[in-house]
Write a protein that holds these residues in place. Structure first.
Motif, short mmCIF file in Angstrom:
data_model
loop_
_atom_site.label_atom_id
_atom_site.label_comp_id
_atom_site.label_asym_id
_atom_site.label_seq_id
_atom_site.Cartn_x
_atom_site.Cartn_y
_atom_site.Cartn_z
N ALA A 1 51.94 79.19 126.56
CA ALA A 1 52.23 78.89 127.96
C ALA A 1 51.53 77.64 128.46
O ALA A 1 52.01 77.01 129.41
CB ALA A 1 51.83 80.09 128.83
N VAL A 2 50.43 77.26 127.85
CA VAL A 2 49.67 76.08 128.31
C VAL A 2 50.16 74.82 127.61
O VAL A 2 50.47 73.81 128.25
CB VAL A 2 48.16 76.28 128.07
CG1 VAL A 2 47.39 75.01 128.48
CG2 VAL A 2 47.66 77.49 128.87
N THR A 3 50.25 74.87 126.29
CA THR A 3 50.64 73.67 125.53
C THR A 3 52.14 73.52 125.37
O THR A 3 52.63 72.43 125.06
CB THR A 3 50.01 73.71 124.13
OG1 THR A 3 50.59 74.79 123.38
CG2 THR A 3 48.51 73.90 124.22
N GLY A 4 52.90 74.61 125.56
CA GLY A 4 54.33 74.58 125.33
C GLY A 4 54.71 74.58 123.87
O GLY A 4 55.89 74.48 123.52
N GLU A 5 53.73 74.73 122.98
CA GLU A 5 54.00 74.66 121.55
C GLU A 5 54.62 75.96 121.05
O GLU A 5 54.34 77.05 121.54
CB GLU A 5 52.70 74.38 120.80
CG GLU A 5 52.89 74.07 119.33
CD GLU A 5 51.60 73.62 118.67
OE1 GLU A 5 51.66 73.14 117.54
OE2 GLU A 5 50.53 73.75 119.30
N MET A 6 55.47 75.82 120.03
CA MET A 6 56.11 76.98 119.42
C MET A 6 55.20 77.58 118.35
O MET A 6 54.60 76.86 117.56
CB MET A 6 57.45 76.60 118.80
CG MET A 6 58.50 76.20 119.82
SD MET A 6 60.17 76.12 119.10
CE MET A 6 59.95 74.77 117.95
N TRP A 7 55.16 78.91 118.34
CA TRP A 7 54.42 79.66 117.33
C TRP A 7 55.27 80.82 116.85
O TRP A 7 56.27 81.18 117.49
CB TRP A 7 53.08 80.15 117.88
CG TRP A 7 52.11 79.05 118.13
CD1 TRP A 7 51.93 78.36 119.29
CD2 TRP A 7 51.21 78.46 117.17
NE1 TRP A 7 50.98 77.38 119.13
CE2 TRP A 7 50.52 77.42 117.84
CE3 TRP A 7 50.93 78.71 115.84
CZ2 TRP A 7 49.55 76.65 117.20
CZ3 TRP A 7 49.97 77.94 115.20
CH2 TRP A 7 49.29 76.92 115.88
N GLY A 8 54.87 81.40 115.76
CA GLY A 8 55.62 82.53 115.20
C GLY A 8 56.73 82.07 114.29
O GLY A 8 57.08 80.89 114.22
N ASN A 9 57.30 83.01 113.56
CA ASN A 9 58.28 82.68 112.54
C ASN A 9 59.52 82.02 113.13
O ASN A 9 59.86 82.22 114.30
CB ASN A 9 58.64 83.93 111.74
CG ASN A 9 57.56 84.28 110.74
OD1 ASN A 9 57.13 83.45 109.95
ND2 ASN A 9 57.09 85.52 110.78
N PHE A 10 60.20 81.24 112.27
CA PHE A 10 61.19 80.28 112.74
C PHE A 10 62.37 80.23 111.78
O PHE A 10 62.18 80.35 110.57
CB PHE A 10 60.52 78.90 112.82
CG PHE A 10 61.43 77.76 113.18
CD1 PHE A 10 61.59 77.39 114.50
CD2 PHE A 10 62.14 77.08 112.20
CE1 PHE A 10 62.45 76.35 114.84
CE2 PHE A 10 62.99 76.04 112.53
CZ PHE A 10 63.14 75.67 113.86
N PRO A 11 63.58 79.94 112.32
CA PRO A 11 63.94 80.18 113.72
C PRO A 11 64.10 81.67 113.94
O PRO A 11 64.58 82.39 113.07
CB PRO A 11 65.28 79.44 113.85
CG PRO A 11 65.86 79.45 112.49
CD PRO A 11 64.71 79.41 111.53
N GLN A 12 63.69 82.15 115.07
CA GLN A 12 63.65 83.58 115.36
C GLN A 12 64.99 84.02 115.95
O GLN A 12 65.41 83.53 117.00
CB GLN A 12 62.52 83.89 116.34
CG GLN A 12 62.39 85.34 116.72
CD GLN A 12 61.73 86.17 115.63
OE1 GLN A 12 61.30 85.63 114.62
NE2 GLN A 12 61.64 87.46 115.82
#
Length: 610
Positions: free
Chosen positions: A577-588
């Motif tokens: 929520a702060v950096t806007g960066e994506m985390w977690g497995n991809f593409p979900q």
């Protein structure tokens, strides 16, 4: 022949690979897939299928700098990446500091041939100069056994073989074999083609085959997207989401994988690293429903064949929450010591222990995934009495366990409760079975299933309500908040305008939201308190807002989620929520489902412009 040492000094002007990120494109053909970074490097691809050995594993690091398929330009100045419109064919432009450029076209062949779909386990990479004669270098460094085995290399006049003890890859190319093996730079003065796949020869020449495969694959995807029933607004986002979901189908069995990767952390440095390359019945249901909403019902028909086999093989009524894509029931979880992990944030896990869990929402997911097949007259193989009777066995299990503790949809490993979301889906199983029985003109059975549904509904609405929190809690008699209760309106157990549902949404927004983003739950789990927002929860919030009339807010949050996608229109599992960066497995797939659902719900109607 020994492979050159990738860690040796790089030729002048060729920079080392950039740090890993999820600004990745995906190509595939419903048999395998590959993830490609903005510089045209294949950094992840499991072969021979989605849950196989990652022969390209650079996304999760490497002990020797290998595990990628790179086509590099000397003195790189800028790159640009985009899909051919309405297709799964990816273009990457690389430009050097002198204004010379090249175009890489990546795809996996997929098109109808001889009454079936031709979908070989083959990655096609076509490279041509756009301006000038840029100096390039090809680095093809596959590894086997999760990075532990360096293949033996043999070569012929137009091919290179990468030989391991369990599989062999063959690169067929009209480029210089010597340049590829030595990884020496050369001038790109003409089109060159690289076809990497099984150890088989081509029926035609390399260039002719590559051009033919590209044209047929482009035609297939354009025709496929042309048949989608799109909303008026956000069409490009919906098309990209739909193609991504289609690429997540393992067509050989009908299974649908949750994501293409393993062990991308849900948040930095948390060890929340899981293997998502399998078929969760929960995620697959949401994929099927999203594609159904676009009139793409073929995926549902394929998946129901897979699902029937999973249910028929159930042990004593219990259905496990996930399977291997070939219906493997045992997915033992282990740690891979060979790879350091995404940005060195291990561990890298192979397999998923959640296969052992009791997750009671699975029974509702089974029935919900199959329900449309009893009502849809378009299907080649509509469901009937035999299929209904098999689903009734699922419903009986839902009746037996709907108020029993389980691991829940978030797959908690050390805590069992009577989760509201699990009970809710058990109710949905009975409710839909009643509707199916009515369609099949079985009034006695329809009444019986409705009686079960009514009893469950009364208990769920009573026992999950927490008066102190003024919200439906995550478990019977509990007080903790959980975003999954928003599904109560989506599956129809409660009117969204019911004051209790509106109050629940308000409480969730106060305690689980970081601006537009929504976390899963507030109680600490096995790894502490979740740090990142779970994308599907944000989309559930969007749906709930639209249902209660807060449409402008829903649209604004949806636009935020669209902006959170990577440059190629894809989402992972989580957003910081702060950096806007994506985390977690991809593409979900769960996240891509949310894009489709939100667009379909929020879009203006076509009759406003025609």
């Amino acid at each position: 022949m020994k492979m050159p040492n990738p860690s040796a000094a790089l030729p002048r002007g060729f920079a080392p690979p950039a740090p890993a990120s999820l600004s990745l494109g995906m190509v595939g053909n419903c048999a395998f897939s590959a993830l490609i970074d903005p510089h045209g490097r294949v950094v992840w691809s499991c072969l021979p299928r989605f849950d196989g050995d990652p022969v390209f594993h650079a996304l999760l690091g490497s002990t020797d700098g290998a595990g990628a398929f790179a086509i590099e330009i000397e003195n790189l100045a800028e790159s640009r990446q985009y899909y051919a419109p309405n297709t799964a064919v990816l273009h990457t432009e690389l430009w050097d500091r002198d204004g010379q450029g090249l175009l890489i076209t990546d795809f996996a062949p997929r098109f109808p041939s001889r009454g079936r779909f031709f979908r070989p386990t083959m990655l096609v990479r076509r490279v041509r100069p756009l301006k000038g004669a840029p100096r390039v270098r090809v680095q093809l460094t596959p590894r086997f056994h999760w990075g532990a085995q360096t293949p033996t290399i043999t070569s012929g006049s137009n091919h290179i073989r990468y030989v391991g003890d369990q599989q062999t890859l063959r690169l067929q190319t009209d480029a210089s074999i010597s340049h590829v093996i030595s990884q020496e730079p050369f001038l790109l003065t003409r089109e060159q083609n690289f076809l990497l796949g099984p150890d088989e020869t081509l029926a035609e020449g390399v260039g002719d085959t590559a051009r033919h495969f590209e044209q047929e694959t482009l035609s297939y995807w354009r025709e496929w997207t042309r048949r989608l029933a799109l909303p008026l607004e956000w069409q490009e986002a919906v098309i990209r989401a739909a193609i991504t979901l289609k690429l997540s189908v393992f067509e050989d069995t009908g299974a649908i994988v949750a994501a293409m990767t393993t062990s991308i952390p849900e948040a930095p440095g948390t060890q929340r690293n899981w293997d998502y390359r399998y078929c969760w019945l929960r995620d697959a249901f949401f994929v099927v429903r999203a594609l159904n909403s676009l009139a793409e019902v073929g995926t549902m028909e394929d998946y129901l064949g897979w699902l029937t086999n999973a249910v028929v093989g159930a042990n004593g009524g219990h259905v496990q929450p996930l399977f291997g894509i070939g219906l493997e029931r045992e997915l033992p979880e282990r740690l891979c010591e060979n790879l350091p992990g995404y940005r060195d944030m291990g561990p890298v896990r192979v397999g998923n222990q959640a296969q052992e869990h009791f997750q009671h929402d699975v029974y509702g997911n089974i029935v919900l995934a199959a329900a449309q097949a009893f009502h849809d007259k378009r299907l080649l193989h509509p469901a009937g009495l035999a299929e209904f009777e098999r689903l009734e066995a699922v419903g009986e299990q839902a009746v037996r366990i709907f108020d029993q503790p389980d691991a829940g949809m978030w797959e908690l490993r050390t805590r069992a409760r009577v989760h509201t979301s699990s009970a809710l889906m058990c109710w949905a199983a009975c409710d839909r079975l009643s509707k199916i029985a009515h369609t099949l003109e079985l009034p006695g059975r329809a009444a019986r299933w409705q009686q079960h549904a009514t009893h469950m509904r009364e208990r769920i609405l009573s026992e999950s309500w927490n008066e102190e929190r003024q919200a439906f809690a995550e478990s019977f008699g509990g007080r903790d908040l959980d975003a999954s209760v928003l599904l109560m309106a989506e599956v129809g157990i409660i009117d969204p305008m019911d004051p209790r549902f509106i109050a629940t949404l308000k409480a969730l927004e106060e305690h689980l939201c970081d601006g537009p983003y929504m976390r899963r739950y507030e109680a600490p789990d096995d790894f502490g308190t979740p740090e990142t927002a779970f994308n599907i929860c944000t989309f559930w919030r969007i749906d709930a807002l639209a249902r209660i009339g807060r449409v402008d807010e829903a649209r604004a949050i949806f636009e935020t989620m669209l902006a959170a996608r990577n440059p190629l229109g894809m989402l992972s599992e989580d957003t910081h929520a702060v950096t806007g960066e994506m985390w977690g497995n991809f593409p979900q797939t769960y996240s891509m489902v949310g894009i489709i659902n939100a667009a379909v719900r929020l879009s203006a109607a076509w009759d406003t412009v025609i």
